[in-house]
Design a protein around this motif. Sequence first.
Motif, short mmCIF file in Angstrom:
data_model
loop_
_atom_site.label_atom_id
_atom_site.label_comp_id
_atom_site.label_asym_id
_atom_site.label_seq_id
_atom_site.Cartn_x
_atom_site.Cartn_y
_atom_site.Cartn_z
N SER A 99 44.01 -52.88 -12.52
CA SER A 99 45.33 -52.26 -12.34
C SER A 99 46.45 -53.30 -12.35
CB SER A 99 45.38 -51.47 -11.03
OG SER A 99 45.31 -52.34 -9.90
N ARG A 100 46.09 -54.59 -12.23
CA ARG A 100 47.10 -55.64 -12.20
C ARG A 100 47.51 -56.00 -13.63
NH1 ARG A 100 46.89 -58.36 -7.03
NH2 ARG A 100 48.52 -59.72 -7.87
N ASP A 151 40.78 -56.96 -10.92
CA ASP A 151 41.58 -55.78 -10.60
C ASP A 151 42.29 -55.32 -11.88
OD1 ASP A 151 43.28 -53.83 -9.69
OD2 ASP A 151 44.13 -55.01 -8.04
#
Length: 373
Positions: free
Chosen positions: A72-73, A70
């Motif tokens: 976006s993390r 992910d």
Amino acid sequence: MSGNKNADELLKWGLQNAPMAENGQSSVAQVSEDIAAGRRPDLQDPALYEALMGKSEAQMMQEELGVAVDYSRPESDRLTALDNFEMLVEQVDNANNMESLQMWPALLKLLQSSNEPKIQLNAAWIVGTAMQNNDKAQVVALGHGILPILLALLEAPIPELRSKAMYAISSLLGHYPAAVAQFAEANGWAKFAGALQDSSIVVRRKVAFLLNQLLVQDPMDSSEPMQDGPPAPDTAVTAKDSGDSHMPPVPLEEGPATKRVKVRHPDVAQALVESGIFDALVTSLLPGATGAVTECNGQPTRNDVDYDEKALQVIMTLVDKRRPTLPLPKDKLAALVQALQGPPVDASAGMATFAEELGVDEQALNAFLAHLA
């Protein structure tokens, strides 16, 4: 919940062991009827089973990998997830489940995230752990094309990443002739020759250690005919073969997955000589020698006893196993013998000779001298 095997077993146990209600019916049986009739939606939540029994390790692997991919993390969260994933795949069953859970493509993508070296490092650690002493994972990883990705990481800018790449390469090549053959075809010996000039002595140590392992596992026998593809399987011992007409067929051991396809192991000794690796290892142990292999970050490689031990072991193993026709640098080997019989690098350690400092006893040294003669 009834679709989960573990939950079914738990329910079965509860039915057998629950106290009886006043109407003579098990209280758990009554609850089960209520669930089936839709009267207890609060007990139909899958999260309830997880709360009671905990998540399976397969579920945990999926969740951790989900966080790792992910983008976006925060990187710190993704690195923590990869750390957790690596601990899970220390279990062989979990490592083998990576294929059925379709996790290898995602990990290989992380290995190639050149703008995220820390992510690459943790991904290399994971695949190395998954393949270590795991023949099934080795075969799966090679089939996914992992080798050229790992070889490319030997030129990564961060030494810790290069070190982890060596760890993964060692796990892949161990007792796997097909992987060693692919390594040779991918110009791997030249990559290792370059790695013996790495700015990190840790990388050089790992290269030397793996070279000795490859020499030891090489059968050095080119007379056995090889065949294309896997051998015909011996699937069972029949009743006729056993002499017992009542005995059912018994499956035979298939052997390691890494040995089911007959591929001749490359001649490691010849490769080390032809690639210049053997000459480089000998040179790196000679006092007064010059060149990229004799220094690491301004320090002589001879000053690192751990590296010296591993490099000398490669030399002694090759000399012990080599064919008489294989050309070796005689002058340098003579200089190495003189160095081994000479003073140690660190006189304060109380050793009389360089050989003694490297843990080579008199019997082993005499055997080495005899092979050279």
